[in-house]
Design a protein around this motif. Structure first.
Motif, PDB file in Angstrom:
ATOM      1  N   PRO A  41     -20.547   4.465   5.582  1.00  0.00           N
ATOM      2  CA  PRO A  41     -21.153   4.691   4.265  1.00  0.00           C
ATOM      3  C   PRO A  41     -20.298   4.110   3.146  1.00  0.00           C
ATOM      4  N   GLY A  42     -20.906   3.295   2.314  1.00  0.00           N
ATOM      5  CA  GLY A  42     -20.223   2.726   1.173  1.00  0.00           C
ATOM      6  C   GLY A  42     -19.242   1.618   1.488  1.00  0.00           C
ATOM      7  N   LYS A  43     -19.234   1.165   2.732  1.00  0.00           N
ATOM      8  CA  LYS A  43     -18.287   0.116   3.116  1.00  0.00           C
ATOM      9  C   LYS A  43     -19.018  -1.103   3.658  1.00  0.00           C
ATOM     10  N   GLY A  92     -20.180   5.917  11.242  1.00  0.00           N
ATOM     11  CA  GLY A  92     -20.994   4.831  10.718  1.00  0.00           C
ATOM     12  C   GLY A  92     -22.162   4.539  11.630  1.00  0.00           C
ATOM     13  N   ILE A  93     -22.891   3.532  11.256  1.00  0.00           N
ATOM     14  CA  ILE A  93     -23.970   3.049  12.110  1.00  0.00           C
ATOM     15  C   ILE A  93     -23.431   1.872  12.910  1.00  0.00           C
TER      16      ILE A  93
END
Length: 129
Positions: A41-43, A92-93
């Motif tokens: 997220p956010g990266k 993360g995904i």
């Protein structure tokens, strides 16, 4: 293009393990190198690991060396990412991807871009207590 399908994600506590799988629906994965990438997220998206079509070459991002192991089983037409000693930073995904056809057998450790021709939909990994 290949239809790649990831599985094996989920919620795990810090220090735990997960095994992700990447397979195809339809065409064989055997002639292709496979890469795992993740996006937290956010990266920015990050290349995590890759393996060549023969399985003779593999590579890992520094952030996962010694904790993650990539392997393939051409009998199962699948590629696996065994993840151990997971930390919240591994959240993360996770996507698997294959190189463009003209370099299809290569192990490509990259953060994305034009090197990859096929992508899966991703599987979510959450490391949290």
């Amino acid at each position: 293009q290949l239809q790649l399908v990831e599985s094996g994600g989920g919620l795990v506590q810090p220090g735990g393990s997960l095994r992700l799988s990447c397979a195809t629906s339809g065409s064989s994965l055997d002639d292709y190198g496979v890469a795992w990438l993740r996006q937290a997220p956010g990266k920015e998206r990050e290349g995590v690991s890759c393996i060549s079509s023969s399985g003779s070459s593999a590579n890992y991002a520094d952030s996962v060396k010694g904790r993650f192991t990539i392997s393939r089983d051409n009998a199962d037409h699948a590629v696996y990412l065994q993840m151990t000693s997971l930390t919240p930073e591994d959240t993360g995904i996770y996507y698997c991807a294959t190189p463009q056809p003209h370099i299809r057998g290569a192990c490509i450790l990259a953060n994305g871009g034009s090197a990859f021709g096929s992508w899966g939909q991703g599987t979510r990994v959450t490391v949290s207590s």
